[in-house]
Design a protein around this motif. Structure first.
Motif, PDB file in Angstrom:
ATOM      1  N   PHE A 297      22.521 137.153  49.772  1.00 34.38           N
ATOM      2  CA  PHE A 297      23.464 136.258  49.418  1.00 34.38           C
ATOM      3  C   PHE A 297      23.582 134.907  51.277  1.00 34.38           C
ATOM      4  CE2 PHE A 297      26.666 138.247  52.115  1.00 34.38           C
ATOM      5  CZ  PHE A 297      26.497 139.622  51.771  1.00 34.38           C
ATOM      6  N   LEU A 298      24.941 134.057  50.304  1.00 32.89           N
ATOM      7  CA  LEU A 298      24.932 133.187  51.345  1.00 32.89           C
ATOM      8  C   LEU A 298      26.398 132.727  51.196  1.00 32.89           C
ATOM      9  CD1 LEU A 298      23.983 130.412  52.385  1.00 32.89           C
ATOM     10  CD2 LEU A 298      24.524 129.640  49.960  1.00 32.89           C
ATOM     11  N   THR A 299      26.745 132.683  52.617  1.00 34.91           N
ATOM     12  CA  THR A 299      28.229 132.883  52.933  1.00 34.91           C
ATOM     13  C   THR A 299      28.234 130.989  53.702  1.00 34.91           C
ATOM     14  OG1 THR A 299      27.815 133.714  55.297  1.00 34.91           O
ATOM     15  CG2 THR A 299      28.436 135.186  53.718  1.00 34.91           C
ATOM     16  N   CYS A 300      29.682 130.386  52.665  1.00 34.63           N
ATOM     17  CA  CYS A 300      29.971 129.452  53.344  1.00 34.63           C
ATOM     18  C   CYS A 300      30.622 129.284  53.622  1.00 34.63           C
ATOM     19  CB  CYS A 300      29.189 128.177  52.383  1.00 34.63           C
ATOM     20  SG  CYS A 300      29.017 128.605  50.649  1.00 34.63           S
ATOM     21  N   GLY A 301      31.783 128.448  54.437  1.00 35.82           N
ATOM     22  CA  GLY A 301      32.669 127.870  54.545  1.00 35.82           C
ATOM     23  C   GLY A 301      32.965 126.940  55.308  1.00 35.82           C
TER      24      GLY A 301
ATOM     25  N   LEU B 158      34.112 130.753  50.979  1.00 32.05           N
ATOM     26  CA  LEU B 158      35.127 130.833  52.097  1.00 32.05           C
ATOM     27  C   LEU B 158      36.164 130.514  52.019  1.00 32.05           C
ATOM     28  CD1 LEU B 158      33.395 133.541  54.922  1.00 32.05           C
ATOM     29  CD2 LEU B 158      35.582 134.368  53.910  1.00 32.05           C
ATOM     30  N   ILE B 159      37.575 130.424  52.073  1.00 29.01           N
ATOM     31  CA  ILE B 159      38.773 129.680  51.994  1.00 29.01           C
ATOM     32  C   ILE B 159      39.427 129.935  52.676  1.00 29.01           C
ATOM     33  CG2 ILE B 159      40.900 128.721  50.659  1.00 29.01           C
ATOM     34  CD1 ILE B 159      38.947 128.372  47.688  1.00 29.01           C
ATOM     35  N   ASP B 160      40.329 129.363  53.926  1.00 25.59           N
ATOM     36  CA  ASP B 160      41.115 129.270  54.487  1.00 25.59           C
ATOM     37  C   ASP B 160      42.683 129.876  53.687  1.00 25.59           C
ATOM     38  OD1 ASP B 160      43.491 129.845  56.269  1.00 25.59           O
ATOM     39  OD2 ASP B 160      42.078 128.645  58.064  1.00 25.59           O
TER      40      ASP B 160
ATOM     41  N   THR C 257      35.681 122.878  50.656  1.00 21.43           N
ATOM     42  CA  THR C 257      34.950 124.114  49.970  1.00 21.43           C
ATOM     43  C   THR C 257      34.561 123.671  48.410  1.00 21.43           C
ATOM     44  OG1 THR C 257      37.420 124.757  50.490  1.00 21.43           O
ATOM     45  CG2 THR C 257      36.402 125.327  48.450  1.00 21.43           C
ATOM     46  N   ARG C 258      34.981 121.829  48.233  1.00 24.64           N
ATOM     47  CA  ARG C 258      34.417 121.592  46.683  1.00 24.64           C
ATOM     48  C   ARG C 258      32.838 120.973  47.330  1.00 24.64           C
ATOM     49  NH1 ARG C 258      39.536 119.390  46.271  1.00 24.64           N
ATOM     50  NH2 ARG C 258      39.861 117.903  47.433  1.00 24.64           N
ATOM     51  N   ARG C 259      32.653 120.548  48.685  1.00 27.99           N
ATOM     52  CA  ARG C 259      31.142 120.113  48.488  1.00 27.99           C
ATOM     53  C   ARG C 259      30.457 121.538  48.495  1.00 27.99           C
ATOM     54  NH1 ARG C 259      31.612 116.490  53.612  1.00 27.99           N
ATOM     55  NH2 ARG C 259      31.939 119.176  54.194  1.00 27.99           N
TER      56      ARG C 259
ATOM     57  N   ASP D  64      43.924 126.100  41.881  1.00 29.77           N
ATOM     58  CA  ASP D  64      43.240 124.945  42.501  1.00 29.77           C
ATOM     59  C   ASP D  64      41.691 125.114  42.089  1.00 29.77           C
ATOM     60  OD1 ASP D  64      46.064 123.512  43.438  1.00 29.77           O
ATOM     61  OD2 ASP D  64      45.456 123.921  45.095  1.00 29.77           O
ATOM     62  N   TYR D  65      41.110 125.753  42.692  1.00 31.65           N
ATOM     63  CA  TYR D  65      39.424 126.337  42.500  1.00 31.65           C
ATOM     64  C   TYR D  65      38.957 125.903  41.277  1.00 31.65           C
ATOM     65  CZ  TYR D  65      35.086 127.464  44.247  1.00 31.65           C
ATOM     66  OH  TYR D  65      33.622 127.332  44.306  1.00 31.65           O
ATOM     67  N   LEU D  66      40.256 127.032  40.363  1.00 30.52           N
ATOM     68  CA  LEU D  66      39.081 126.634  39.099  1.00 30.52           C
ATOM     69  C   LEU D  66      39.751 125.323  37.829  1.00 30.52           C
ATOM     70  CD1 LEU D  66      40.516 130.045  37.222  1.00 30.52           C
ATOM     71  CD2 LEU D  66      38.482 129.267  37.955  1.00 30.52           C
ATOM     72  N   ALA D  67      40.149 124.872  38.517  1.00 29.71           N
ATOM     73  CA  ALA D  67      40.821 122.753  37.739  1.00 29.71           C
ATOM     74  C   ALA D  67      39.456 122.296  38.136  1.00 29.71           C
ATOM     75  CB  ALA D  67      42.299 122.548  38.737  1.00 29.71           C
ATOM     76  N   PHE D  68      39.282 122.573  39.409  1.00 30.11           N
ATOM     77  CA  PHE D  68      37.749 121.713  39.868  1.00 30.11           C
ATOM     78  C   PHE D  68      36.567 122.258  39.153  1.00 30.11           C
ATOM     79  CE2 PHE D  68      35.105 122.121  43.753  1.00 30.11           C
ATOM     80  CZ  PHE D  68      35.546 123.682  44.565  1.00 30.11           C
ATOM     81  N   ALA D  69      36.496 123.219  39.434  1.00 27.00           N
ATOM     82  CA  ALA D  69      34.851 124.198  38.931  1.00 27.00           C
ATOM     83  C   ALA D  69      35.262 123.908  37.851  1.00 27.00           C
ATOM     84  CB  ALA D  69      35.202 125.902  39.894  1.00 27.00           C
TER      85      ALA D  69
END
Lengths: 304, 428
Positions: free
Chosen positions: B19-23, B124-126, B135-137, B173-178
């Motif tokens: 797995f990958l972690t990004c933030g 990850l989201i703060d 986050t979107r990227r 918010d996240y689900l809207a753009f996902a």
């Protein structure tokens, strides 16, 4: 062996398959590769992987050891025996030859020759025109290694440039190099020390005797144990103790320390490894503790 | 297998998950990884001791878990992560490989690199900042590289009083753009990497959250690219012809060595060899000197065939009736990885499975603005650009779409003047 009805690989089978794939990529892409074999446990695993990758054919590369002249006899004897059993060609190049040529100059007679292996390695690469060196380094050993690619490009001076590494995507490895440059390839990058021991047990691989618990004369220095040998004699004032020890890693005598242990079988070593509280390099490599960045520094200079 | 003392003789082996972690820079990504290693007892005493020393030197009271992943000298000096680092831990039932990808804008290429081998992404989201451009990227890139599972970890819950309201708002918010991107499989977890809440232990301050902890999710996630039945694809890596004079049995031995990219193959199966199109049957499947009745995705094997057919590295063996497309023209999403821009006038080398072909850019349909998700016209591509392009190839490749098959849908672009890997492509 994996049960074939359940279609996922156990973690060891996955790691082994990845390593075989990497070795075959080297054979497919490089014209003159070599596999570095020291007689140590990681390179012993590499030989088993090479057998699985290429038998019933011969290995498409010779084996090579850069000998500091300060290795345990049990290990170099094992090295020679194993190469002979496999019927593969073993090349040995010696740091002492580089010293005689004047290309390795020690600061003092008792300076560790470990870091000078880089010079002899580069000389051997040039002598034979190797375009790829396959080694048994693992990413879990050290912070700088954790960031190194599986196919790691080195320039004409053997230097690693950590900030300018080739991107490595999917399982598409790029082993291309120009004459004079070479690629270092680490098929067991993704293995941990524990994986290595589990693999040794599963494959029932023979090891040099000093990996198993034995009684050895040691002195204690800087919180670690130093074996008493011709090369590392006791100093005046040292207390020589006979302690039951084993080696977790074997290398140059001057910088490889044993750990106290009663483990005289692989199963017992695995049990000890599972509950150990000190990392492999931390416990046994006296050369890595000098500074936080010492491995990165040595790799930039051409070290494996 | 002999019994291992102090450990159960048969540990259930649930394989391996990558797995990958990004933030973003300060989302606490390194702390999260440090916490996973720490709570799974992977960090050993001497490492911990060195971290303690360094933390004190930098004037911190608690151990800075992020020190574990900052490997390179330049990173320690700047206090940031430059390159992808790989970390390992095990839970006893599963082995994990973490690819830690830097969050900076200029390092998009590292994230694509890390994502290419991942089964799961933790984004990850703060909690204080919510969904950001980054986050979107990251989500777009994870989706582009087709990572099967996405976990959105809303971190630093300790700094928003463990508020469910904050968590719910960020999730919405996240689900809207996902949804706009077409991301389907998303899990949300509130956590505090610093305090260890909801990572391995549930903690006591997130009672309102009833879902799994992060480690529970990781343990349950399928390494899904080996799960579904894909067509059998076997790119030939190397041909073994021992021709050992001492052993006449090996005189006619021709073993085709490679790793099964996808699907299953069994002895007796009808297969077709590409590009020749010759058909034959599988005579034997070997690993080392042993024989297997069948082999499946990710196994490195040697295939022996019934008929003597001229096969070399770069050819592909597939099941008759399940052919990939044999093509000299590809449309793909391309991520440009090099500091020197993609030059439409130049020839490049494309490596696809074990096959190389010269290639020329036939056109750039659009460049993706990964901040706004808008399509833009483009003549050239610079580092970190992502675009829809088409290539003309000198040699045919045997391809599936990347969405169908990661192994036969992916390619890299190599610049022969430097031998560098300069692009990563996903066939449409």
């Amino acid at each position: 062996m994996t049960t074939l009805t359940k279609q996922t690989l156990s973690h060891l089978d996955w790691l082994e398959s990845e390593a075989i794939h990497i070795m075959r990529e080297v054979a497919g892409q490089c014209s003159n590769p070599v596999l570095l074999f020291s007689g140590g446990k990681d390179s012993i695993c590499m030989l088993r992987i090479a057998e699985k990758a290429f038998r019933p054919g011969r290995f498409p590369f010779p084996l090579m050891h850069i000998d500091t002249g300060h290795n345990y006899k049990e290990v170099t004897d094992f090295r020679d025996k194993r190469a002979a059993e496999l019927g593969e060609r073993l090349i040995v190049r010696s740091v002492e030859d580089s010293m005689a040529r004047g290309t390795v100059v020690l600061k003092s007679a008792d300076e560790s020759r470990n870091k000078h292996q880089s010079v002899t390695l580069l000389e051997a690469i040039e002598e034979f025109g190797f375009d790829a060196c396959i080694g048994g380094a693992r990413r879990d050993e050290e912070k700088a290694r954790a960031k190194e690619r599986i196919f790691s490009f080195r320039d004409e001076f053997g230097q690693w440039d950590p900030k300018n590494q080739r991107p490595e995507l999917w399982d598409l490895y790029n082993a291309r190099s120009f004459k004079g440059e070479n690629i270092r390839v680490f098929p067991i990058s993704n293995w941990t020390e524990f994986d290595v021991w589990q693999y040794i047990e599963r494959e029932q691989l023979e090891l040099p005797s000093i990996y198993y618990a034995h009684v050895r004369a040691i002195v204690r220095r800087q919180g670690g144990m130093l074996p008493v040998t011709d090369i590392t004699p006791a100093r005046p004032g040292d207390t020589i103790e006979n302690v039951r020890v084993r080696f977790r890693t074997v290398g140059d005598i001057t910088c490889t320390a044993p750990v106290e242990s009663d483990a005289d079988t692989i199963a017992r070593i695995i049990a000890e490894t599972a509950i150990t509280t000190i990392t492999e390099r931390g416990a046994t490599r006296l050369d890595d503790q000098t500074s936080e960045a010492s491995m990165e520094q040595r790799k930039k200079e051409g070290y494996f | 297998m002999s019994a291992i003392e102090n450990i159960p003789a048969e540990i259930q082996d649930n394989g391996l998950l990558r797995f990958l972690t990004c933030g973003s820079v300060d989302d606490g990504k390194s702390t999260l990884i440090g916490r996973l290693l720490f709570d799974s007892k992977t960090i050993l005493a001497d490492t911990l001791h060195a971290m303690e020393r360094t933390s004190k030197k930098r004037g911190m009271e608690a151990i800075d878990l992020s020190l574990l992943t900052d490997g390179l000298q330049a990173e320690r000096e700047q206090g940031i992560t430059i390159d992808v680092a790989y970390r390992y831990f095990t839970t006893g039932t599963r082995k994990y490989i973490i690819a830690d990808a830097p969050g900076h804008e200029q390092y998009t290429r590292n994230m694509v690199t890390a994502a290419s081998t991942a089964d799961l992404a933790i984004i990850l989201i703060d909690a204080r900042k919510g969904v950001l451009t980054q986050t979107r990227r990251h989500s777009y890139l994870a989706h582009l590289v087709n990572i099967p599972h996405i976990v959105v970890a809303i971190n630093k819950m300790d700094l928003v009083d463990y508020s469910q309201e904050v968590f719910d708002r960020i999730m919405a918010d996240y689900l809207a753009f996902a949804a706009r991107l077409g991301i389907e499989d998303v899990h949300f977890i509130p956590l505090s990497a610093l305090n260890g809440d909801m990572i391995v232990d549930r903690g006591e301050r997130l009672d309102w959250y009833r879902g799994p902890t992060l480690i529970d999710l990781l343990e349950a996630a399928s390494a899904s690219h080996v799960d579904h039945q894909e067509s059998f694809r076997f790119p030939v890596q190397y041909v073994c012809r021992p021709q050992d004079a001492a052993n006449p049995e090996l005189h006619d031995y021709r073993g085709f060595m490679g790793r099964v990219e996808s699907g299953v193959v069994a002895i007796g199966d009808a297969v077709t060899v590409l590009p020749s199109g010759r058909e034959t049957h599988v005579k034997d499947i070997q690993i080392n000197t042993g024989s297997l009745p069948q082999a499946f995705a990710e196994q490195s094997i040697t295939l022996l065939l019934d008929d003597e057919i001229d096969i070399s590295r770069g050819d592909m063996i597939v099941k008759t009736g399940e052919l990939p497309s044999v093509t000299k023209q590809i449309d793909a999403m391309l991520c440009w990885l090099s500091e020197s821009p993609l030059d439409p006038r130049r020839k490049y080398l494309i490596r696809h499975t074990t096959r190389d072909s010269k290639a020329m850019l036939a056109g750039i349909e659009f460049r993706m603005d990964i901040n706004t998700m808008e399509h833009q016209a483009a003549e050239k591509l610079a580092m970190n650009d992502i675009a829809k392009v088409s290539f003309k190839l000198a040699q045919p490749i045997f391809a599936d779409s990347y969405a169908e098959n990661r192994g036969t849908g992916a390619f890299i672009v190599i610049d022969e003047s430097s031998n560098n890997t300069v692009g990563a492509g996903m066939i449409l």
